[in-house]
Design a protein around this motif. Structure first.
Motif, PDB file in Angstrom:
ATOM      1  N   THR A   1      15.071 -39.837  59.264  1.00 41.65           N
ATOM      2  CA  THR A   1      16.174 -39.350  60.096  1.00 41.65           C
ATOM      3  C   THR A   1      17.517 -39.719  59.476  1.00 41.65           C
ATOM      4  O   THR A   1      18.413 -38.882  59.366  1.00 41.65           O
ATOM      5  N   LYS A   2      17.674 -40.950  59.039  1.00 40.72           N
ATOM      6  CA  LYS A   2      18.927 -41.366  58.407  1.00 40.72           C
ATOM      7  C   LYS A   2      19.174 -40.578  57.123  1.00 40.72           C
ATOM      8  O   LYS A   2      20.292 -40.125  56.874  1.00 40.72           O
ATOM      9  N   ALA A   3      18.145 -40.398  56.307  1.00 38.30           N
ATOM     10  CA  ALA A   3      18.298 -39.660  55.051  1.00 38.30           C
ATOM     11  C   ALA A   3      18.701 -38.207  55.331  1.00 38.30           C
ATOM     12  O   ALA A   3      19.564 -37.653  54.635  1.00 38.30           O
ATOM     13  N   PHE A   4      18.112 -37.587  56.350  1.00 33.96           N
ATOM     14  CA  PHE A   4      18.432 -36.207  56.706  1.00 33.96           C
ATOM     15  C   PHE A   4      19.901 -36.071  57.093  1.00 33.96           C
ATOM     16  O   PHE A   4      20.621 -35.228  56.557  1.00 33.96           O
ATOM     17  N   PHE A   5      20.375 -36.884  58.029  1.00 29.70           N
ATOM     18  CA  PHE A   5      21.751 -36.758  58.498  1.00 29.70           C
ATOM     19  C   PHE A   5      22.767 -37.150  57.424  1.00 29.70           C
ATOM     20  O   PHE A   5      23.857 -36.591  57.370  1.00 29.70           O
ATOM     21  N   ALA A   6      22.411 -38.078  56.564  1.00 30.79           N
ATOM     22  CA  ALA A   6      23.300 -38.425  55.445  1.00 30.79           C
ATOM     23  C   ALA A   6      23.418 -37.244  54.480  1.00 30.79           C
ATOM     24  O   ALA A   6      24.523 -36.897  54.045  1.00 30.79           O
ATOM     25  N   ALA A   7      22.299 -36.599  54.155  1.00 27.14           N
ATOM     26  CA  ALA A   7      22.309 -35.495  53.197  1.00 27.14           C
ATOM     27  C   ALA A   7      22.963 -34.238  53.765  1.00 27.14           C
ATOM     28  O   ALA A   7      23.726 -33.568  53.074  1.00 27.14           O
TER      29      ALA A   7
ATOM     30  N   GLU B   1      21.188 -23.484  55.569  1.00 30.42           N
ATOM     31  CA  GLU B   1      20.475 -23.739  54.310  1.00 30.42           C
ATOM     32  C   GLU B   1      20.341 -25.230  54.031  1.00 30.42           C
ATOM     33  O   GLU B   1      19.301 -25.687  53.552  1.00 30.42           O
ATOM     34  N   ARG B   2      21.375 -26.005  54.323  1.00 29.66           N
ATOM     35  CA  ARG B   2      21.322 -27.458  54.113  1.00 29.66           C
ATOM     36  C   ARG B   2      20.287 -28.108  55.024  1.00 29.66           C
ATOM     37  O   ARG B   2      19.551 -28.998  54.609  1.00 29.66           O
ATOM     38  N   VAL B   3      20.234 -27.663  56.282  1.00 31.09           N
ATOM     39  CA  VAL B   3      19.240 -28.190  57.224  1.00 31.09           C
ATOM     40  C   VAL B   3      17.834 -27.922  56.685  1.00 31.09           C
ATOM     41  O   VAL B   3      16.994 -28.831  56.639  1.00 31.09           O
ATOM     42  N   LYS B   4      17.570 -26.694  56.258  1.00 32.74           N
ATOM     43  CA  LYS B   4      16.238 -26.354  55.742  1.00 32.74           C
ATOM     44  C   LYS B   4      15.933 -27.120  54.453  1.00 32.74           C
ATOM     45  O   LYS B   4      14.820 -27.627  54.282  1.00 32.74           O
ATOM     46  N   LYS B   5      16.906 -27.211  53.557  1.00 38.40           N
ATOM     47  CA  LYS B   5      16.712 -27.883  52.268  1.00 38.40           C
ATOM     48  C   LYS B   5      16.324 -29.347  52.437  1.00 38.40           C
ATOM     49  O   LYS B   5      15.547 -29.891  51.653  1.00 38.40           O
TER      50      LYS B   5
ATOM     51  N   GLU C   1      32.118 -25.140  59.701  1.00 39.12           N
ATOM     52  CA  GLU C   1      33.016 -24.084  59.236  1.00 39.12           C
ATOM     53  C   GLU C   1      32.249 -22.964  58.546  1.00 39.12           C
ATOM     54  O   GLU C   1      32.774 -21.872  58.377  1.00 39.12           O
ATOM     55  N   ASN C   2      31.004 -23.228  58.119  1.00 36.84           N
ATOM     56  CA  ASN C   2      30.185 -22.232  57.432  1.00 36.84           C
ATOM     57  C   ASN C   2      28.752 -22.352  57.935  1.00 36.84           C
ATOM     58  O   ASN C   2      27.976 -23.169  57.446  1.00 36.84           O
ATOM     59  N   LEU C   3      28.404 -21.534  58.912  1.00 34.35           N
ATOM     60  CA  LEU C   3      27.114 -21.641  59.588  1.00 34.35           C
ATOM     61  C   LEU C   3      25.939 -21.370  58.653  1.00 34.35           C
ATOM     62  O   LEU C   3      24.935 -22.090  58.696  1.00 34.35           O
ATOM     63  N   GLU C   4      26.055 -20.363  57.803  1.00 33.50           N
ATOM     64  CA  GLU C   4      24.966 -20.046  56.885  1.00 33.50           C
ATOM     65  C   GLU C   4      24.709 -21.193  55.898  1.00 33.50           C
ATOM     66  O   GLU C   4      23.556 -21.521  55.606  1.00 33.50           O
TER      67      GLU C   4
END
Length: 115
Positions: free
Chosen positions: A18-24, A77-81, A70-73
């Protein structure tokens, strides 16, 4: 500050993931208080993650925390990555667009944009 929300806490089945996800994805930092709690830094609202076996989802009646982008798309992509699962793909609502996702511990969040 009287009568204002100033702290939120979320369960985390997998604290490290969880921490790694939100940091990235969002650039958030964390301050660990033992193995079972991590305070969130630089997220716009103070809060933290506590180790737990359950997770927060709208289907279970949880509050939905919505993050601005500011950029939903790009955010999608970052969430999926970085290991997030898309629960609801981008959709329009009065005032903007958003999508819902779960992070590695299973908690549901949303990201919205007015752009």
């Amino acid at each position: 500050m009287h009568n204002k929300i100033n702290y939120v806490e979320f369960p985390a089945r997998d604290m490290d993931a969880t921490k790694a996800f939100f940091a990235a994805v969002f650039g958030w930092g964390f301050t660990d208080y033992g193995e079972d709690y991590a305070a969130i830094n630089e997220a716009g609202l103070d809060g933290g993650f506590y180790r737990a076996d359950h997770c927060a989802s709208v289907a279970n009646g949880s509050v939905l925390v919505v993050i601005y982008s500011e950029n939903l798309e790009d955010s999608l992509e970052r969430v999926k990555k970085h290991g997030g699962e898309i629960i609801k793909d981008i959709f329009a609502f009065p005032g903007g667009r958003r999508f819902h996702f779960s992070e590695p511990s299973g908690n549901e969040f949303a990201i919205w944009s007015d752009a």
